[in-house]
Design a protein around this motif. Structure first.
Motif, short mmCIF file in Angstrom:
data_model
loop_
_atom_site.label_atom_id
_atom_site.label_comp_id
_atom_site.label_asym_id
_atom_site.label_seq_id
_atom_site.Cartn_x
_atom_site.Cartn_y
_atom_site.Cartn_z
N LEU A 6 6.16 19.88 60.25
CA LEU A 6 6.20 21.04 61.14
C LEU A 6 7.64 21.25 61.63
CD1 LEU A 6 2.81 20.56 63.04
CD2 LEU A 6 3.30 22.10 61.12
N ASP A 7 7.91 21.05 62.91
CA ASP A 7 9.26 21.29 63.44
C ASP A 7 10.14 20.05 63.47
OD1 ASP A 7 8.71 23.97 63.88
OD2 ASP A 7 7.95 23.62 65.91
N LEU A 8 9.66 18.95 62.92
CA LEU A 8 10.41 17.69 62.94
C LEU A 8 10.96 17.38 61.55
CD1 LEU A 8 11.20 15.07 64.46
CD2 LEU A 8 9.03 14.13 63.68
N GLY B 102 10.56 27.57 55.95
CA GLY B 102 9.75 28.78 56.04
C GLY B 102 8.78 28.77 57.21
N GLU B 103 8.11 29.88 57.34
CA GLU B 103 7.11 30.04 58.37
C GLU B 103 5.88 29.20 58.05
OE1 GLU B 103 8.70 32.39 56.71
OE2 GLU B 103 10.05 33.03 58.29
N VAL B 104 5.15 28.83 59.08
CA VAL B 104 3.95 28.00 58.90
C VAL B 104 2.71 28.87 59.09
CG1 VAL B 104 2.69 25.98 59.75
CG2 VAL B 104 5.19 25.97 59.71
N CYS B 105 1.80 28.76 58.14
CA CYS B 105 0.57 29.55 58.19
C CYS B 105 -0.46 28.94 59.15
CB CYS B 105 -0.02 29.70 56.79
SG CYS B 105 -0.84 28.19 56.18
N ARG B 106 -1.55 29.63 59.30
CA ARG B 106 -2.62 29.20 60.21
C ARG B 106 -3.22 27.85 59.82
NH1 ARG B 106 -6.57 33.23 62.91
NH2 ARG B 106 -4.63 34.29 62.67
N LYS B 107 -3.36 27.60 58.51
CA LYS B 107 -3.96 26.34 58.05
C LYS B 107 -3.13 25.13 58.46
CE LYS B 107 -6.35 27.89 53.90
NZ LYS B 107 -6.41 27.76 52.44
N ASP B 108 -1.82 25.28 58.48
CA ASP B 108 -0.93 24.15 58.76
C ASP B 108 -0.33 24.17 60.17
OD1 ASP B 108 -1.40 23.47 56.14
OD2 ASP B 108 0.71 23.27 55.60
N ARG B 109 -0.63 25.18 60.94
CA ARG B 109 0.01 25.37 62.24
C ARG B 109 -0.03 24.12 63.12
NH1 ARG B 109 -2.64 29.91 65.33
NH2 ARG B 109 -2.12 30.88 63.37
N CYS C 79 -2.60 24.10 53.31
CA CYS C 79 -1.60 24.90 52.60
C CYS C 79 -0.43 24.07 52.08
CB CYS C 79 -1.09 26.02 53.50
SG CYS C 79 0.24 26.98 52.77
N GLY C 80 0.19 23.32 52.96
CA GLY C 80 1.38 22.55 52.59
C GLY C 80 2.67 23.14 53.12
N CYS C 81 2.60 24.34 53.69
CA CYS C 81 3.83 24.98 54.19
C CYS C 81 4.39 24.28 55.41
CB CYS C 81 3.60 26.46 54.46
SG CYS C 81 2.40 26.81 55.76
N GLY C 82 3.57 23.53 56.14
CA GLY C 82 4.04 22.82 57.32
C GLY C 82 4.85 21.58 57.00
N ARG C 83 4.96 21.24 55.72
CA ARG C 83 5.76 20.09 55.32
C ARG C 83 6.77 20.45 54.23
NH1 ARG C 83 0.62 19.47 53.35
NH2 ARG C 83 0.45 19.22 51.11
N GLY C 84 6.89 21.74 53.91
CA GLY C 84 7.72 22.14 52.78
C GLY C 84 9.02 22.83 53.16
N PHE C 85 9.92 22.81 52.19
CA PHE C 85 11.18 23.55 52.22
C PHE C 85 11.09 24.58 51.11
CE2 PHE C 85 12.06 19.24 53.65
CZ PHE C 85 12.85 19.43 54.77
#
Length: 130
Positions: free
Chosen positions: A116-118, A30-37, A44-50
Motif C-alpha cells: 500500500l503506502d509503505l 499507481g492508484e489502489v482499487c477497492r479490492k486492495d484498498r 487485484c494486486g495493485c496495492g503491492r505493485g509498481f
C-alpha cells in the motif's frame, strides 16, 4: 537522477509476487482499487505493485537506479505514460518530484517492495538465485 525501475530481482520472496513489466523500465506507484484498498494482498494486486511507464504492465519489485535523465525528462516520461493510459497528466510534475523524493533515500541497487503506502527494502531469501 535516482529513480525507480522495474526489476525481477527477489521475485518469489512472496508467494503472490508478479513481474510483467519490462526489466529496468521506469515505474510509478499507481492508484489502489477497492479490492486492495485495505489489504495489499487483496484480489487485484495493485496495492503491492509498481506500474511500468512504457509497457503499462506491473511488477511487485522495483530497483533504485541512477538513470541519465533530467528532471524535465522524467516529468515528460510520466506525463506521456499517464496520457497514453487515459489518466490526467496534469499532475506529472508533482508525481515525478514525489517519486524522486522516494528514490533519493535509498542506495542505488536497492530492491524495494510496496505494501500500500509503505515501501521497504526487499531482501533475497536464502536459496533463491541472485
Amino acid at each position: 537522477m535516482k529513480v525507480l525501475v522495474a526489476t525481477g530481482q527477489t521475485q518469489g520472496t512472496r508467494r503472490n509476487d508478479y513481474h510483467w513489466a519490462v526489466e529496468s523500465e521506469l515505474v510509478r506507484i499507481g492508484e489502489v482499487c477497492r479490492k486492495d484498498r485495505d489489504d495489499p494482498d487483496g484480489g487485484c494486486g495493485c496495492g503491492r505493485g509498481f506500474a511500468g511507464l512504457n509497457s503499462h504492465r506491473a511488477t511487485t519489485t522495483a530497483r533504485v537506479a541512477d538513470v541519465p535523465l533530467t528532471p524535465d525528462d522524467y516529468v515528460e516520461a510520466l506525463r506521456s505514460s499517464l496520457h497514453q493510459q487515459g489518466w490526467d497528466p496534469s499532475h506529472a510534475r508533482d508525481e515525478a518530484e514525489d517519486l524522486a523524493d522516494l528514490a533519493v533515500h535509498w542506495p542505488v541497487g536497492t530492491v524495494l517492495e510496496r505494501r500500500l503506502d509503505l515501501l521497504s527494502r526487499r531482501t533475497l531469501p536464502s536459496g533463491l538465485p541472485t
